[in-house]
Write a protein that holds these residues in place. Structure first.
Motif, PDB file in Angstrom:
ATOM      1  N   ARG A  39      -3.709  17.140 -21.169  1.00  0.00           N
ATOM      2  CA  ARG A  39      -4.473  17.400 -20.054  1.00  0.00           C
ATOM      3  C   ARG A  39      -3.710  16.809 -18.857  1.00  0.00           C
ATOM      4  NH1 ARG A  39      -6.844  19.939 -22.955  1.00  0.00           N
ATOM      5  NH2 ARG A  39      -8.920  19.767 -23.522  1.00  0.00           N
ATOM      6  N   ARG A  40      -3.747  17.582 -17.771  1.00  0.00           N
ATOM      7  CA  ARG A  40      -3.072  17.389 -16.340  1.00  0.00           C
ATOM      8  C   ARG A  40      -4.422  17.069 -15.323  1.00  0.00           C
ATOM      9  NH1 ARG A  40      -1.084  15.454 -12.433  1.00  0.00           N
ATOM     10  NH2 ARG A  40       0.750  16.155 -11.230  1.00  0.00           N
ATOM     11  N   GLY A  41      -5.081  15.829 -15.375  1.00  0.00           N
ATOM     12  CA  GLY A  41      -6.018  15.609 -14.559  1.00  0.00           C
ATOM     13  C   GLY A  41      -5.488  15.715 -12.954  1.00  0.00           C
ATOM     14  N   GLY A  42      -4.359  15.069 -12.658  1.00  0.00           N
ATOM     15  CA  GLY A  42      -4.128  15.037 -11.105  1.00  0.00           C
ATOM     16  C   GLY A  42      -4.108  13.525 -10.464  1.00  0.00           C
ATOM     17  N   SER A  43      -4.581  12.619 -11.387  1.00  0.00           N
ATOM     18  CA  SER A  43      -4.637  11.153 -10.770  1.00  0.00           C
ATOM     19  C   SER A  43      -4.177  10.346 -12.208  1.00  0.00           C
ATOM     20  CB  SER A  43      -6.227  10.818 -10.269  1.00  0.00           C
ATOM     21  OG  SER A  43      -6.327   9.431 -10.418  1.00  0.00           O
ATOM     22  N   ALA A  44      -3.033   9.649 -11.755  1.00  0.00           N
ATOM     23  CA  ALA A  44      -2.474   9.010 -12.773  1.00  0.00           C
ATOM     24  C   ALA A  44      -3.709   7.613 -13.138  1.00  0.00           C
ATOM     25  CB  ALA A  44      -1.139   8.177 -12.563  1.00  0.00           C
ATOM     26  N   ALA A  45      -4.110   6.875 -12.086  1.00  0.00           N
ATOM     27  CA  ALA A  45      -4.946   5.912 -12.166  1.00  0.00           C
ATOM     28  C   ALA A  45      -6.172   6.396 -12.902  1.00  0.00           C
ATOM     29  CB  ALA A  45      -5.488   5.569 -10.920  1.00  0.00           C
ATOM     30  N   GLY A  57       0.725  -1.113   0.041  1.00  0.00           N
ATOM     31  CA  GLY A  57      -0.213  -0.152   0.039  1.00  0.00           C
ATOM     32  C   GLY A  57       0.831   1.253  -0.179  1.00  0.00           C
ATOM     33  N   GLU A  58       0.271   2.391  -0.667  1.00  0.00           N
ATOM     34  CA  GLU A  58       1.010   3.537  -0.714  1.00  0.00           C
ATOM     35  C   GLU A  58       1.533   4.031   0.649  1.00  0.00           C
ATOM     36  OE1 GLU A  58      -0.477   6.901  -2.938  1.00  0.00           O
ATOM     37  OE2 GLU A  58       1.097   8.291  -2.698  1.00  0.00           O
ATOM     38  N   GLU A  59       0.533   4.041   1.791  1.00  0.00           N
ATOM     39  CA  GLU A  59       0.754   4.523   2.854  1.00  0.00           C
ATOM     40  C   GLU A  59       1.457   3.483   3.980  1.00  0.00           C
ATOM     41  OE1 GLU A  59       0.698   7.785   2.599  1.00  0.00           O
ATOM     42  OE2 GLU A  59      -0.509   7.772   1.161  1.00  0.00           O
ATOM     43  N   PHE A 107       1.377   9.906 -20.632  1.00  0.00           N
ATOM     44  CA  PHE A 107       2.971   9.596 -20.452  1.00  0.00           C
ATOM     45  C   PHE A 107       3.128  10.345 -19.244  1.00  0.00           C
ATOM     46  CE2 PHE A 107       5.489  13.295 -21.121  1.00  0.00           C
ATOM     47  CZ  PHE A 107       4.397  13.922 -21.817  1.00  0.00           C
ATOM     48  N   GLU A 108       3.826   9.682 -18.453  1.00  0.00           N
ATOM     49  CA  GLU A 108       4.391  10.273 -17.147  1.00  0.00           C
ATOM     50  C   GLU A 108       5.627   9.688 -16.605  1.00  0.00           C
ATOM     51  OE1 GLU A 108       1.364  11.214 -14.355  1.00  0.00           O
ATOM     52  OE2 GLU A 108       2.571  12.013 -12.788  1.00  0.00           O
ATOM     53  N   ARG A 109       6.816  10.605 -16.033  1.00  0.00           N
ATOM     54  CA  ARG A 109       7.721  10.013 -15.196  1.00  0.00           C
ATOM     55  C   ARG A 109       7.249  10.207 -13.783  1.00  0.00           C
ATOM     56  NH1 ARG A 109      12.364   8.961 -13.711  1.00  0.00           N
ATOM     57  NH2 ARG A 109      13.951  10.483 -12.648  1.00  0.00           N
ATOM     58  N   ILE A 120      -6.077   6.726  -1.840  1.00  0.00           N
ATOM     59  CA  ILE A 120      -6.222   7.934  -2.468  1.00  0.00           C
ATOM     60  C   ILE A 120      -5.135   8.401  -3.628  1.00  0.00           C
ATOM     61  CG2 ILE A 120      -7.203  10.582  -2.583  1.00  0.00           C
ATOM     62  CD1 ILE A 120      -7.850  10.230   0.357  1.00  0.00           C
ATOM     63  N   ASP A 121      -5.524   8.190  -4.787  1.00  0.00           N
ATOM     64  CA  ASP A 121      -4.779   8.551  -6.046  1.00  0.00           C
ATOM     65  C   ASP A 121      -5.283  10.073  -6.330  1.00  0.00           C
ATOM     66  OD1 ASP A 121      -2.576   8.703  -7.583  1.00  0.00           O
ATOM     67  OD2 ASP A 121      -3.941   8.171  -9.471  1.00  0.00           O
ATOM     68  N   GLY A 122      -4.357  11.078  -6.234  1.00  0.00           N
ATOM     69  CA  GLY A 122      -4.760  12.452  -6.592  1.00  0.00           C
ATOM     70  C   GLY A 122      -5.266  13.090  -5.186  1.00  0.00           C
ATOM     71  N   THR A 123      -4.431  12.778  -4.297  1.00  0.00           N
ATOM     72  CA  THR A 123      -4.438  13.411  -3.246  1.00  0.00           C
ATOM     73  C   THR A 123      -4.400  15.006  -3.096  1.00  0.00           C
ATOM     74  OG1 THR A 123      -3.169  11.605  -2.085  1.00  0.00           O
ATOM     75  CG2 THR A 123      -3.573  13.611  -0.772  1.00  0.00           C
ATOM     76  N   VAL A 124      -3.693  15.771  -3.988  1.00  0.00           N
ATOM     77  CA  VAL A 124      -3.808  17.216  -3.854  1.00  0.00           C
ATOM     78  C   VAL A 124      -5.247  17.662  -4.534  1.00  0.00           C
ATOM     79  CG1 VAL A 124      -2.934  19.111  -4.993  1.00  0.00           C
ATOM     80  CG2 VAL A 124      -1.108  17.286  -4.388  1.00  0.00           C
ATOM     81  N   GLY A 152       5.717  15.388 -11.308  1.00  0.00           N
ATOM     82  CA  GLY A 152       6.430  15.121  -9.982  1.00  0.00           C
ATOM     83  C   GLY A 152       6.342  16.041  -8.766  1.00  0.00           C
ATOM     84  N   TYR A 153       6.753  15.805  -7.820  1.00  0.00           N
ATOM     85  CA  TYR A 153       6.651  16.682  -6.744  1.00  0.00           C
ATOM     86  C   TYR A 153       7.920  17.400  -6.101  1.00  0.00           C
ATOM     87  CZ  TYR A 153       2.232  14.365  -5.521  1.00  0.00           C
ATOM     88  OH  TYR A 153       0.953  14.023  -5.432  1.00  0.00           O
ATOM     89  N   GLU A 154       8.886  16.999  -7.087  1.00  0.00           N
ATOM     90  CA  GLU A 154      10.194  17.647  -6.814  1.00  0.00           C
ATOM     91  C   GLU A 154      10.597  18.684  -7.818  1.00  0.00           C
ATOM     92  OE1 GLU A 154      12.783  13.916  -5.244  1.00  0.00           O
ATOM     93  OE2 GLU A 154      10.964  13.480  -6.210  1.00  0.00           O
TER      94      GLU A 154
HETATM   95  C1  IPD Z   1       0.030  11.197  -7.745  1.00  0.00           C
HETATM   96  C2  IPD Z   1      -1.198  11.412  -9.099  1.00  0.00           C
HETATM   97  C3  IPD Z   1      -0.747  12.338 -10.098  1.00  0.00           C
HETATM   98  C4  IPD Z   1       0.819  12.037 -10.624  1.00  0.00           C
HETATM   99  C5  IPD Z   1       1.605  11.917  -9.559  1.00  0.00           C
HETATM  100  C6  IPD Z   1       1.277  10.971  -8.496  1.00  0.00           C
HETATM  101  P1  IPD Z   1      -0.765  10.483  -5.479  1.00  0.00           P
HETATM  102  O1  IPD Z   1      -0.501  10.280  -7.045  1.00  0.00           O
HETATM  103  O2  IPD Z   1      -1.139  10.090  -9.718  1.00  0.00           O
HETATM  104  O3  IPD Z   1      -1.490  12.248 -11.218  1.00  0.00           O
HETATM  105  O4  IPD Z   1       1.154  13.178 -11.405  1.00  0.00           O
HETATM  106  O5  IPD Z   1       2.929  11.601  -9.954  1.00  0.00           O
HETATM  107  O6  IPD Z   1       2.152  10.914  -7.375  1.00  0.00           O
HETATM  108  O7  IPD Z   1       0.458  11.426  -4.718  1.00  0.00           O
HETATM  109  O8  IPD Z   1      -1.763  11.614  -5.327  1.00  0.00           O
HETATM  110  O9  IPD Z   1      -1.204   9.443  -4.786  1.00  0.00           O
END
Ligand code: IPD
Length: 264
Positions: free
Chosen positions: A183-189, A69-71, A204-206, A87-91, A159-161
């Motif tokens: 489009r930047r939706g905010g949840s990769a899932a 699990g992520e957490e 695509f995403e790194r 929660i994917d897309g926590t922001v 990413g976050y960094e």
């Molecule tokens: C994030 C989301 C977001 C992606 C980030 C992920 P999180 O997951 O999937 O779309 O751009 O790379 O970290 O942090 O909300 O579980």
């Protein structure tokens, strides 16, 4: 061993339960409990509560299964392993934007066989079983095919960094003039499910981790998309590309010379 469909139904059921809890308990302004890779990579109390609920439900029905699990990290060592993003897309969750998801995938002997992505605020639960197709409710999903790169709507994320984001912006500057739009939706899932449903043509995403894309990746491939990394490698946190065959290769060949796996 249970059938793939048994795992799909269980993943769907548990993702719905977690979604209901999150909707019921989400305060108007959730508080940030902790940060991870950077001050903007946040965890709320409900990320943890959602993962606890999911782990409890899995343990109640299938006590021998392993869970990543992520957490909460890795527990157990059964042949069946659950991959959990509570929660994917926590922001988005934090800001009250309607694009966050509970994502559950099931591996048997290391292969992902079932997945459920509950995009909770939209009330949409995407499911897939290996060899059984990808579904949104009663509708079988098919990704868009025959779309050339220049007309493709492409989802991505960042990413976050800061160092990673700088390179991602450079890469994006080269991609943007070559595609219909981004489009930047905010949840990769959810992005991967959008590929499956034909709401975008590719992604695509790194940076996303296994729990971000395990279930959504199965939904996309069962809808006919190809998913992979650079140079024939399997998809991985360094880079994930997903689109119908044809567009996949065009997107890959656009990205590869841009060296998108580096950080500044
Ligand atoms: C994030 C989301 C977001 C992606 C980030 C992920 P999180 O997951 O999937 O779309 O751009 O790379 O970290 O942090 O909300 O579980």
């Amino acid at each position: 061993m249970e059938s793939v469909l048994t795992f799909v139904r269980l993943a769907e059921e548990i993702s719905r339960e977690a979604g209901e809890m999150l909707l019921a308990k989400r305060p108007a302004r959730p508080e940030v409990l902790a940060t991870k890779s950077s001050p903007t990579d946040v965890v709320t109390a409900l990320d943890r509560a959602s993962e606890e609920l999911i782990r409890d439900r899995i343990r109640a029905v299938r006590p021998g299964d392993a869970i990543l699990g992520e957490e909460g990290g890795s527990t157990g060592d059964g042949r069946v392993r659950w991959i959990v993003d509570p929660i994917d897309g926590t922001v988005n969750f934090l800001y009250g934007l309607p694009e966050w998801a509970v994502s559950l995938a099931v591996e048997v002997d290391g292969e992902i066989v079932a997945g459920a992505v509950n995009v909770v605020p939209r009330g949409e639960v995407f499911t897939a079983g290996r060899g059984e197709g990808a579904w949104l409710g009663g509708e079988r999903l098919r990704c868009n095919t025959g779309v050339p790169l220049g007309r493709a709507l492409i989802a991505t994320g960042f990413g976050y960094e800061a160092g990673r984001r700088k390179v991602q912006a450079e890469v994006l500057a080269q991609v943007l003039p070559r595609v219909r739009d981004i489009r930047r939706g905010g949840s990769a899932a959810s992005d991967l499910c959008s590929v499956a449903a034909g709401r975008v043509d590719g992604y695509f995403e790194r940076g996303p981790q296994y729990w971000d894309y395990a279930a959504g990746g199965l939904v996309a491939t069962e809808a006919g998309a190809r998913i992979g990394g650079l140079g024939g490698r399997p998809y991985n946190p360094d880079l994930t590309i997903c689109a119908a065959p044809g567009l996949f290769e065009e997107l890959h060949d656009l990205l590869a010379p841009l060296d998108p796996e580096r950080d500044a």
